[in-house]
Design a protein around this motif. Structure first.
Motif, PDB file in Angstrom:
ATOM      1  N   ASN A  18      49.246  72.227   4.908  1.00 53.58           N
ATOM      2  CA  ASN A  18      48.197  71.686   4.215  1.00 53.58           C
ATOM      3  C   ASN A  18      47.395  70.302   4.660  1.00 53.58           C
ATOM      4  OD1 ASN A  18      49.997  69.310   4.300  1.00 53.58           O
ATOM      5  ND2 ASN A  18      51.346  70.016   2.829  1.00 53.58           N
ATOM      6  N   SER A  19      46.480  69.880   3.597  1.00 46.10           N
ATOM      7  CA  SER A  19      45.732  68.702   3.914  1.00 46.10           C
ATOM      8  C   SER A  19      46.354  67.627   4.532  1.00 46.10           C
ATOM      9  CB  SER A  19      44.771  68.463   2.950  1.00 46.10           C
ATOM     10  OG  SER A  19      45.216  67.988   1.688  1.00 46.10           O
ATOM     11  N   HIS A  20      47.508  67.343   3.874  1.00 41.12           N
ATOM     12  CA  HIS A  20      48.205  66.129   4.191  1.00 41.12           C
ATOM     13  C   HIS A  20      48.880  65.991   5.607  1.00 41.12           C
ATOM     14  CE1 HIS A  20      51.507  62.868   4.052  1.00 41.12           C
ATOM     15  NE2 HIS A  20      50.639  62.342   3.077  1.00 41.12           N
TER      16      HIS A  20
ATOM     17  N   LEU B  61      47.793  68.196   8.039  1.00 49.34           N
ATOM     18  CA  LEU B  61      46.572  67.990   8.900  1.00 49.34           C
ATOM     19  C   LEU B  61      46.080  66.409   9.254  1.00 49.34           C
ATOM     20  CD1 LEU B  61      44.462  69.423  10.645  1.00 49.34           C
ATOM     21  CD2 LEU B  61      43.127  69.689   8.631  1.00 49.34           C
ATOM     22  N   ALA B  62      46.130  65.817   8.077  1.00 53.55           N
ATOM     23  CA  ALA B  62      45.502  64.392   8.100  1.00 53.55           C
ATOM     24  C   ALA B  62      46.698  63.554   8.912  1.00 53.55           C
ATOM     25  CB  ALA B  62      45.535  63.712   6.805  1.00 53.55           C
TER      26      ALA B  62
ATOM     27  N   MET C 199      34.923  65.688   8.178  1.00 53.40           N
ATOM     28  CA  MET C 199      36.045  64.882   7.525  1.00 53.40           C
ATOM     29  C   MET C 199      35.749  63.219   7.647  1.00 53.40           C
ATOM     30  SD  MET C 199      39.283  66.918   9.435  1.00 53.40           S
ATOM     31  CE  MET C 199      40.566  65.356   8.908  1.00 53.40           C
TER      32      MET C 199
END
Length: 201
Positions: A2-4, A6-7, A128
């Motif tokens: 998920n994006s979290h 990945l961040a 990003m």
């Protein structure tokens, strides 16, 4: 993923590469200052530009910059455009220190994937970075993809000249990939080359 998550990976990579503890006797904050002034163009070598680039207050880097001055890693000069403003330039001592930059471990890791993967990865990270910069209200970038970049070719001598539409000043070929505070996202310019042009880093 998920994006979290990945961040978190991107953030963790940045923390590791920034240098934890003392390397070459410098703190992570001092490394950040040296890296910035090494890549900033002549319009952006100021404490305020550094603060904007790192999304901090202008007072935050002042002590770090002072300490690097005292150590002989930075020199200050008065801006030719605004005598009230100062600019900072790396000394030869600082450039030697940067050859042992802990950030280079991340550079080596970035070069390990296949070139085709690197291209997709770079594009994703650029998007990003652009989104985050836009949300914070101050994007940074280089001349090659800036709306302000202007070029003119002299066909008789095949010389290429560049200029900044924002500052109305010439831009040398070797400065085209320097980080600039006056950046406005635009279409990437196909750079014209001449035998006298200096290759980009």
């Amino acid at each position: 993923m998920n994006s979290h998550a990945l961040a978190e990976l991107v953030f963790h990579l940045g923390r590791i590469a920034s240098g934890e503890g003392l390397v070459e006797g410098l703190t992570a904050a001092q490394w950040a200052v040296l890296r910035y002034f090494a890549q900033a163009n002549r319009f952006s070598r100021t404490p305020s530009a550094f603060a904007a680039f790192h999304a901090t207050t202008q007072d935050t880097p002042s002590q770090t910059i002072k300490s690097l001055e005292t150590q002989g890693n930075l020199t200050r000069t008065r801006s030719q455009d605004d005598r009230r403003s100062v600019q900072f330039v790396l000394t030869e001592k600082a450039r030697c220190i940067l050859t042992n930059d802990p950030f280079e471990s991340l550079v080596r890791a970035a070069g390990s994937p296949h070139p085709s993967v690197q291209g997709h990865f770079a594009s994703a990270l650029q998007r990003m970075l652009g989104q985050v910069a836009q949300e914070r209200g101050k994007p940074f970038g280089t001349c090659t993809s800036c709306q302000h970049l202007e070029s003119d070719s002299c066909s008789s001598e095949e010389q290429v000249s560049y200029g900044c539409g924002f500052t109305s000043e010439p831009v040398r070929p070797e400065e085209l990939d320097g980080v600039c505070i006056n950046f406005i996202p635009g279409k990437i310019m196909a750079l014209k080359r001449s035998s006298n042009a200096v290759a980009l880093r």
